[in-house]
Design an enzyme around this catalytic site. Structure first.
Site, PDB file in Angstrom:
ATOM      1  N   GLU A   1       0.795  -1.210   0.081  1.00  0.00           N
ATOM      2  CA  GLU A   1      -0.084   0.018   0.219  1.00  0.00           C
ATOM      3  C   GLU A   1       0.887   1.183   0.016  1.00  0.00           C
ATOM      4  O   GLU A   1       0.829   2.073   0.774  1.00  0.00           O
ATOM      5  CB  GLU A   1      -1.069   0.068   1.206  1.00  0.00           C
TER       6      GLU A   1
ATOM      7  N   GLU B   1      -5.941 -10.627  -2.009  1.00  0.00           N
ATOM      8  CA  GLU B   1      -6.758 -10.434  -0.655  1.00  0.00           C
ATOM      9  C   GLU B   1      -8.333 -10.297  -1.034  1.00  0.00           C
ATOM     10  O   GLU B   1      -9.019  -9.530  -0.592  1.00  0.00           O
ATOM     11  CB  GLU B   1      -6.400  -9.039   0.101  1.00  0.00           C
TER      12      GLU B   1
HETATM   13  O1  G3I Z   1      -3.957  -8.720  18.523  1.00  0.00           O
HETATM   14  C1  G3I Z   1      -4.754  -7.586  18.944  1.00  0.00           C
HETATM   15  C2  G3I Z   1      -5.378  -8.083  20.281  1.00  0.00           C
HETATM   16  O2  G3I Z   1      -4.211  -8.061  21.242  1.00  0.00           O
HETATM   17  C3  G3I Z   1      -6.405  -6.946  20.966  1.00  0.00           C
HETATM   18  O3  G3I Z   1      -6.919  -7.407  22.078  1.00  0.00           O
HETATM   19  C4  G3I Z   1      -7.363  -6.489  19.865  1.00  0.00           C
HETATM   20  C5  G3I Z   1      -8.287  -5.395  20.309  1.00  0.00           C
HETATM   21  O4  G3I Z   1      -8.561  -4.523  19.137  1.00  0.00           O
HETATM   22  O5  G3I Z   1      -6.461  -6.280  18.684  1.00  0.00           O
HETATM   23  C6  G3I Z   1      -5.778  -7.221  18.124  1.00  0.00           C
HETATM   24  O6  G3I Z   1      -5.131  -6.766  16.930  1.00  0.00           O
HETATM   25  C7  G3I Z   1      -5.691  -6.458  15.740  1.00  0.00           C
HETATM   26  C8  G3I Z   1      -5.330  -7.280  14.741  1.00  0.00           C
HETATM   27  O7  G3I Z   1      -6.196  -7.036  13.637  1.00  0.00           O
HETATM   28  C9  G3I Z   1      -5.558  -8.936  14.970  1.00  0.00           C
HETATM   29  O8  G3I Z   1      -6.687  -9.437  14.892  1.00  0.00           O
HETATM   30  C10 G3I Z   1      -5.818  -4.956  15.476  1.00  0.00           C
HETATM   31  O9  G3I Z   1      -6.603  -4.170  16.387  1.00  0.00           O
HETATM   32  C11 G3I Z   1      -6.605  -4.851  14.016  1.00  0.00           C
HETATM   33  O10 G3I Z   1      -6.533  -3.466  13.597  1.00  0.00           O
HETATM   34  C12 G3I Z   1      -6.187  -5.979  13.095  1.00  0.00           C
HETATM   35  O11 G3I Z   1      -6.707  -5.666  11.782  1.00  0.00           O
HETATM   36  C13 G3I Z   1      -5.995  -6.073  10.573  1.00  0.00           C
HETATM   37  C14 G3I Z   1      -5.883  -5.092   9.788  1.00  0.00           C
HETATM   38  O12 G3I Z   1      -5.138  -5.492   8.564  1.00  0.00           O
HETATM   39  C15 G3I Z   1      -4.849  -4.028  10.175  1.00  0.00           C
HETATM   40  O13 G3I Z   1      -4.676  -3.122   9.802  1.00  0.00           O
HETATM   41  C16 G3I Z   1      -7.157  -7.299  10.047  1.00  0.00           C
HETATM   42  O14 G3I Z   1      -7.104  -8.303  10.795  1.00  0.00           O
HETATM   43  C17 G3I Z   1      -6.317  -7.839   8.614  1.00  0.00           C
HETATM   44  O15 G3I Z   1      -7.433  -8.302   7.909  1.00  0.00           O
HETATM   45  C18 G3I Z   1      -6.234  -6.457   7.937  1.00  0.00           C
HETATM   46  O16 G3I Z   1      -5.583  -6.993   6.674  1.00  0.00           O
HETATM   47  C19 G3I Z   1      -5.179  -5.615   5.745  1.00  0.00           C
HETATM   48  C20 G3I Z   1      -3.927  -6.326   5.023  1.00  0.00           C
HETATM   49  O17 G3I Z   1      -2.797  -6.568   5.736  1.00  0.00           O
HETATM   50  C21 G3I Z   1      -3.700  -5.276   3.988  1.00  0.00           C
HETATM   51  N1  G3I Z   1      -4.749  -5.143   3.049  1.00  0.00           N
HETATM   52  C22 G3I Z   1      -6.039  -4.678   3.778  1.00  0.00           C
HETATM   53  C23 G3I Z   1      -6.455  -5.553   4.680  1.00  0.00           C
HETATM   54  C24 G3I Z   1      -7.751  -5.521   5.112  1.00  0.00           C
HETATM   55  O18 G3I Z   1      -7.524  -4.063   5.989  1.00  0.00           O
END
Ligand code: G3I
Length: 338
Positions: free
Chosen positions: A148, A256
């Site tokens: 990105e 994705e």
């Molecule tokens: O691991 C922590 C956990 O300890 C905590 O309790 C919880 C509370 O919110 O958060 C957890 O982390 C989260 C993580 O996913 C794991 O579940 C983050 O808050 C959350 O922001 C994170 O989101 C991920 C996101 O990328 C981050 O920007 C999504 O799962 C994931 O699907 C998403 O993937 C991205 C690709 O990497 C790039 N392209 C877009 C795609 C969708 O956004």
């Protein structure tokens, strides 16, 4: 005599069936030379999840485990356990692995976000690449080196890497990665970059073309394809984009894929058909454009999909529902891969 031949051929057919196992999306795609797979999260540790992963995937990518904040929560500690576990699972089941992602503007640890100088950024960047590639030597098929890097208008995203190193950070990362590579493909990955004529897509194409012309080592471009049934979908523009990349020797990953529905239409047969149409049309492009090497969905399973948390009022974007039941789109893709 005839009876003996008949019995023998029945036994052979039975044995063949048993030894080949049941056909799946994964087995059919493998026969067609297409990498197909999913982003995984905790489902990799769950027996039901593992079965579904095997049924669907011949390539896997971590939804979060490989990102900087997870892999490297601070400058001194590398958290390899989830990655090593996944690789062990993948190797045991003849599944390839993709690495997502080395450099991004999100999910960075604070020591990355707090970098102050060009020298510090270069040192951390090189060390990040070298440590990852040494640890994973020979185990990764594709690296998303940078994720990105563009804004919607086609300008470079002002990430911490860009701010300290300028656009050169991308060529630098690819070059260092290629010097430490052992056979993996090096990709740049992006969203909203799939349609010819869209500013971000055109900017990315022109940038990748210029990298190729300068001899910067790059193998492919990921098109994330987070789509929605209520937004325009233009398969001709996607196909044309894949073709222009083919002309400059760049391969493509549909990296994705997911297709969300508005919650008010989760049960609407027309909307469900639209979702199926989008998935199968993308799969058709992947099967007919020779430079499209992979079709990866961003989670197979609605229960853990990232979609509802990010797009309020949307969901049901995956190929399996919240209980891991296959949706009709699974069957449609299975047929298509025959
Ligand atoms: O691991 C922590 C956990 O300890 C905590 O309790 C919880 C509370 O919110 O958060 C957890 O982390 C989260 C993580 O996913 C794991 O579940 C983050 O808050 C959350 O922001 C994170 O989101 C991920 C996101 O990328 C981050 O920007 C999504 O799962 C994931 O699907 C998403 O993937 C991205 C690709 O990497 C790039 N392209 C877009 C795609 C969708 O956004």
């Amino acid at each position: 005599m005839k009876k003996t031949i008949l019995v023998t051929s029945l036994i052979v057919s039975l044995l063949t069936l048993v030894s080949c196992g049941k056909e799946t999306i994964a087995s059919r795609a493998t026969k067609k030379g297409l990498e197909i797979g999913t982003a995984y999260a905790s489902d990799i540790f769950d027996p039901e999840g593992q079965e579904r992963i095997k049924e669907f995937s011949n390539i896997l990518v971590a939804e979060n485990f490989m990102k900087c904040a997870n892999l490297r929560p601070n400058a001194k500690f590398w958290n390899w356990s989830d990655i090593d576990h996944s690789i062990e699972f993948a190797e045991k089941n003849n599944i390839q692995m993709k690495f997502h992602t080395m450099f991004w503007h999100q999910q960075n640890s604070s020591f990355i976000n707090n970098m102050k100088s060009k020298e510090e950024a270069l040192e951390i960047m090189d060390n990040h690449i070298i440590t990852i590639m040494d640890h994973l030597k020979g185990k990764i098929k594709v690296y998303d080196v940078v994720n990105e890097m563009f804004e919607e208008d086609g300008s470079f995203r002002k990430s911490i890497w860009y701010n300290l190193l300028g656009e050169e950070y991308i060529a630098h990362a690819l070059t260092v990665a290629s010097e430490h590579n052992s056979g993996a493909k090096l990709y740049l990955n992006e969203y909203n970059n799939e349609c010819v004529g869209y500013p971000k897509a055109d900017a990315m194409y022109n940038f990748v073309k210029s990298l190729k012309e300068k001899g910067v080592p790059i193998d492919g471009v990921g098109m994330q394809l987070h789509l929605s049934t209520d937004l325009p979908f233009d398969p001709d523009a996607i196909r044309a984009n894949c073709k222009r990349y083919a002309d400059i020797g760049i391969e493509i990953s549909f990296s994705e894929v997911d297709v969300r529905l508005p919650a008010s239409k989760f049960k609407d047969p027309e909307e469900i058909k639209k979702q199926e149409y989008i998935y199968t049309t993308l799969l058709d492009i992947a099967l007919t454009e020779p430079n499209v090497k992979s079709f990866i969905v961003w989670g197979m399973y609605d229960r853990t999909s990232w979609v509802p948390a990010t797009f309020g009022g949307y969901g049901n974007a995956c190929i399996y529902d919240v209980e891991y039941n296959k949706k009709p789109v699974y069957e449609a893709m299975f047929e298509q891969l025959k």
